[in-house]
Design a protein around this motif. Sequence first.
Motif, PDB file in Angstrom:
ATOM      1  N   UNK B 101      19.781 -12.713 -47.986  1.00 12.25           N
ATOM      2  CA  UNK B 101      20.357 -13.327 -49.173  1.00 12.25           C
ATOM      3  C   UNK B 101      19.308 -14.112 -49.963  1.00 12.25           C
ATOM      4  N   UNK B 102      18.528 -14.926 -49.269  1.00 17.61           N
ATOM      5  CA  UNK B 102      17.539 -15.774 -49.945  1.00 17.61           C
ATOM      6  C   UNK B 102      16.357 -14.945 -50.442  1.00 17.61           C
ATOM      7  N   UNK B 105      17.528 -13.592 -53.557  1.00 17.30           N
ATOM      8  CA  UNK B 105      17.656 -14.701 -54.504  1.00 17.30           C
ATOM      9  C   UNK B 105      16.304 -15.064 -55.114  1.00 17.30           C
ATOM     10  N   UNK B 117      24.328 -10.883 -55.632  1.00 16.11           N
ATOM     11  CA  UNK B 117      24.972 -10.327 -54.433  1.00 16.11           C
ATOM     12  C   UNK B 117      25.497  -8.928 -54.682  1.00 16.11           C
ATOM     13  N   UNK B 129      23.639  -9.597 -44.880  1.00 18.38           N
ATOM     14  CA  UNK B 129      23.194 -10.610 -45.822  1.00 18.38           C
ATOM     15  C   UNK B 129      22.565 -11.826 -45.143  1.00 18.38           C
TER      16      UNK B 129
END
Lengths: 391, 230
Positions: B101-102, B105, B117, B129
């Motif tokens: 996820x990061x 990001x 996402x 994730x």
Amino acid sequence: MMYEYVRCREEYGMIISFKDVFKMIGILIVSFCAVFVCTLFLNYYIDITSVEAAITGQMARIMYEAMRNTAKMVSALSGGCLLLTSVVLLCFYIGHYVDTHKKQLGILKALGYSRFAIAKGFAVFGLCVFAGAAAGYLGAHLLMPGFYETQNAEGYFPPFDATFHPSLFIALAVLPAVFFAMLSIFYSYYRLRVSALTLMREAAAVKVVKAKKETNMPFLTELRKSSVRQRKSLVFFITFAVFCFSSMMQMSFSMDELASVMMAVMIMSIGIVLACVTLLIATTSVMKANAKTITMLKVFGYEARECAKAVLGGYRPWAYVGFAVGTVYQFGLLKIAVEVVFAGMEGIPEYGFDVPAFFCTLVVFVLLYEGIMRFYGKKMERFSVKEIMLD
Amino acid sequence: MIKIENVHKSYGTGDSRNEVLKGVSLTVKDGDFVVILGASGSGKSTLLNVISGLEPADEGTICYDDRKVSSMNDTELTKFRKEYIGYIFQQYFLLPNLDVDKNVKMGADLAGNKEYRKTIKAVGLEEKRMKYPHELSGGEQQRVSVARALAKKPKVLYLDEPTGALDEQTGRQVLDYICTLKRELGFTMVMVTHNQNIAQMADTVIRMNSGRIVETYHNTKQKTAYEIAW
Ligand SMILES: Nc1ncnc2c1ncn2[C@@H]1O[C@H](COP(=O)(O)OP(=O)(O)O)[C@@H](O)[C@H]1O
Ligand SMILES: [Mg+2]
């Protein structure tokens, strides 16, 4: 594998190369400072005690006791503080060394070298301590004539010369070196307790400290938090470095009034050296660990300054905590010390919190800390993409 | 449109001087899919790095629309990459200390993309994730790197041997994800590979040999990642 094998065989004669020892410049400097201060004051303590019989007069007696007490206190204080620092630094180095050389050490173990045979090699770290300590001892002796004169500026005592005390050399240079050599051996012996296979497997494994719960913050904030999470030991280091700086600087301002200028300058320089060395070691280690990450961020278009701020910024609050604790510590310590050292003397002013000294130290600290951070920010700008792609 | 004219690049000096790009000129239209073919050491990666603003050229001009990349300084180049470029490398280069996820990001924040996402979902990694890079397979890691590059909403996507470390099946899968997203988002794509077959997926194919472009042609019909031979 074959190459690694050959290299290990070659290196075996000296598991720790000269370059590794050189990296311990931090311990060298710290041991230099410790021995320098202790030699100066303990030598003085012994020499002044030897002329005790010649010191008569009431004021001279009081000064004599005060001088002896200061000498004892300063050497115990700075010596103890610095000794603790070097023990921590040394364990950090050895731990780091084992972590980064797990593969080679694993191969050596697999080849049949015993745990002790490998650990023995770590004794060279003691040499480093000896070098620093011997230099400190020598430096103290060079400065001694001048020091003795300033200590007796008012002429209370009969003049006496600095004498060389072999026992002091053994106690301050030889014994610590032996102690640190042993410590290195024992600590590395302990770290090598796992099997050769485990060492090699661990070398290949990625060590990541995961986030405990899901968060939803901007990426650079996440990076900052993760950076601190990965290397918690550095929180201690940085807090400690700033603690030393804050307490020693402020103490030296008060020393100027309570004791001699000489001592003030000495404590101040030790504080600055200690803080800078520890801070630089910690920061370099953060930068090295994050070099690839920072390069990738640059590739994607993050500015070097942002990266530096994110990677190093997480330690800032801790640095300020260190500063605050250092301030409280030195205040408490001096309050007690003044009562002990000047016990029974008249005309000694009440010791209160030194506000100008506090602000002065704070300003120097902010400039120094932010300066170091900026320096690393600049350094990051020079990371090139090719470097990470080639390895 | 990307216009590259007479680009030269060499490494080293004196006797060890090695001219890697010997005058490369080329034009890439918006939305084009360009594949650069060539033997190992022919200068493909260097060309990619130079035209995407990672390394300066010694000589020649590189223009994106009306922006002249070849005369930008380091700060300007960083800003330019932030606005224009996405990268996918053979070795993934994910951030090891941050989860999927990061990692995505990281790209998304540069473009202020709050819906990143969706991109993670688009490469089929919704369930992973919260995993960290070392917990993923090679193919999954490369899909994270695809999501990271595309969450940044680049105008041009550069890929250096994106399937070089993957087996056939995962390689096809990654390429398919990339092409699906390209159709959807319409960015320009320049891919370096030494797999001749992948060239059949491209609009334009460029062949390099020791620092020069030796052949350029256009495919009339593009194959999908599952139609080509491997
Ligand atoms: N940083 C560098 N320093 C020196 N030589 C380099 C550097 N980068 C690439 N080269 C040389 O340039 C040539 C082309 O490299 P590269 O562009 O990576 O080729 P390709 O990607 O087509 O395999 C090679 O001979 C390589 O050794
Ligand atoms: Mg290449």
